[in-house]
Design a protein around this motif. Structure first.
Motif, PDB file in Angstrom:
ATOM      1  N   GLU A 191     -53.320 -52.475 -15.825  1.00  0.00           N
ATOM      2  CA  GLU A 191     -54.013 -51.482 -16.654  1.00  0.00           C
ATOM      3  C   GLU A 191     -53.050 -50.416 -17.169  1.00  0.00           C
ATOM      4  O   GLU A 191     -53.117 -50.024 -18.337  1.00  0.00           O
ATOM      5  N   MET A 192     -52.139 -49.953 -16.318  1.00  0.00           N
ATOM      6  CA  MET A 192     -51.152 -48.964 -16.756  1.00  0.00           C
ATOM      7  C   MET A 192     -50.255 -49.563 -17.838  1.00  0.00           C
ATOM      8  O   MET A 192     -49.947 -48.902 -18.835  1.00  0.00           O
ATOM      9  N   ASN A 193     -49.851 -50.814 -17.649  1.00  0.00           N
ATOM     10  CA  ASN A 193     -49.017 -51.503 -18.623  1.00  0.00           C
ATOM     11  C   ASN A 193     -49.754 -51.654 -19.960  1.00  0.00           C
ATOM     12  O   ASN A 193     -49.181 -51.413 -21.032  1.00  0.00           O
ATOM     13  N   LEU A 194     -51.020 -52.035 -19.894  1.00  0.00           N
ATOM     14  CA  LEU A 194     -51.804 -52.198 -21.119  1.00  0.00           C
ATOM     15  C   LEU A 194     -51.994 -50.872 -21.853  1.00  0.00           C
ATOM     16  O   LEU A 194     -51.964 -50.831 -23.091  1.00  0.00           O
ATOM     17  N   LEU A 195     -52.173 -49.791 -21.112  1.00  0.00           N
ATOM     18  CA  LEU A 195     -52.256 -48.468 -21.751  1.00  0.00           C
ATOM     19  C   LEU A 195     -50.956 -48.151 -22.482  1.00  0.00           C
ATOM     20  O   LEU A 195     -50.974 -47.623 -23.603  1.00  0.00           O
ATOM     21  N   GLY A 196     -49.840 -48.476 -21.862  1.00  0.00           N
ATOM     22  CA  GLY A 196     -48.548 -48.270 -22.514  1.00  0.00           C
ATOM     23  C   GLY A 196     -48.401 -49.112 -23.767  1.00  0.00           C
ATOM     24  O   GLY A 196     -47.906 -48.646 -24.797  1.00  0.00           O
ATOM     25  N   HIS A 197     -48.857 -50.370 -23.699  1.00  0.00           N
ATOM     26  CA  HIS A 197     -48.821 -51.251 -24.871  1.00  0.00           C
ATOM     27  C   HIS A 197     -49.714 -50.706 -25.988  1.00  0.00           C
ATOM     28  O   HIS A 197     -49.339 -50.756 -27.166  1.00  0.00           O
ATOM     29  N   ASP A 198     -50.886 -50.199 -25.620  1.00  0.00           N
ATOM     30  CA  ASP A 198     -51.791 -49.633 -26.622  1.00  0.00           C
ATOM     31  C   ASP A 198     -51.159 -48.411 -27.298  1.00  0.00           C
ATOM     32  O   ASP A 198     -51.277 -48.229 -28.504  1.00  0.00           O
ATOM     33  N   PHE A 199     -50.500 -47.567 -26.495  1.00  0.00           N
ATOM     34  CA  PHE A 199     -49.806 -46.404 -27.058  1.00  0.00           C
ATOM     35  C   PHE A 199     -48.713 -46.878 -28.017  1.00  0.00           C
ATOM     36  O   PHE A 199     -48.582 -46.357 -29.132  1.00  0.00           O
ATOM     37  N   ALA A 200     -47.946 -47.880 -27.583  1.00  0.00           N
ATOM     38  CA  ALA A 200     -46.881 -48.416 -28.439  1.00  0.00           C
ATOM     39  C   ALA A 200     -47.458 -48.921 -29.755  1.00  0.00           C
ATOM     40  O   ALA A 200     -46.942 -48.594 -30.833  1.00  0.00           O
ATOM     41  N   ALA A 201     -48.530 -49.698 -29.682  1.00  0.00           N
ATOM     42  CA  ALA A 201     -49.138 -50.251 -30.898  1.00  0.00           C
ATOM     43  C   ALA A 201     -49.644 -49.132 -31.810  1.00  0.00           C
ATOM     44  O   ALA A 201     -49.456 -49.192 -33.031  1.00  0.00           O
ATOM     45  N   ALA A 202     -50.269 -48.113 -31.225  1.00  0.00           N
ATOM     46  CA  ALA A 202     -50.794 -47.011 -32.028  1.00  0.00           C
ATOM     47  C   ALA A 202     -49.680 -46.237 -32.727  1.00  0.00           C
ATOM     48  O   ALA A 202     -49.893 -45.657 -33.794  1.00  0.00           O
TER      49      ALA A 202
END
Length: 158
Positions: free
Chosen positions: A21-32
């Protein structure tokens, strides 16, 4: 003994879920932000560099396990996106330091504030002694995982 193994498996599964979940949040931030996942890792390394005057590209290379060329590409993307800026050392102009840009810090703050609220909400459900135990566990886990990562990197053929 079987119950203990089941509990260990559940514990491991829960840690994997949290990490995911922490990794996915980081990926979402990167994508945004139009960034790569590696860029977010670099941003975190820049933020963790508490020793002024910032982290060097060589320090990023060592921390992230990237080649010099890959670090340059990451820094170029981050600089174009306005997340970091590079400065030359006053005493040694060959030395470059990477700093987090204040405007970018506000973007990250806005994005991750809800994560902090989730953390606060969950932490409030536990007594201070329980939180202290969790903090001790997370500290030790982070130390051991960092040591494992470094050991593996040192054993890899160059």
């Amino acid at each position: 003994m079987v119950a203990q193994r089941d509990g260990d498996r559940e514990f491991g599964r829960l840690l994997q879920g949290l990490a995911s979940e922490m990794n996915l949040l980081g990926h979402d931030f990167a994508a945004a932000q139009g960034l790569h996942a590696t860029d977010v890792q670099a941003l975190l390394a820049v933020l963790r560099a508490t020793d002024p005057p910032g982290i060097t590209p060589g320090g990023l290379r060592a921390e992230l396990g990237l080649t010099s060329g890959a670090v340059t590409a990451v820094l170029d993307r981050l600089e174009r996106a306005g997340h970091v800026h590079r400065t030359r050392d006053a005493a040694d102009r060959r030395q470059v330091h990477v700093h987090y840009h204040p405007d970018a810090a506000r973007l990250a703050f806005d994005w991750f504030t809800p994560v902090a609220h989730c953390t606060d909400r969950v932490r409030s459900e536990f007594r201070a002694e329980e939180v202290a135990t969790v903090v001790r566990f997370l500290t030790r886990m982070t130390e051991e995982l960092e040591r494992l990562r470094q050991d593996r990197r040192e054993r890899q053929p160059r």
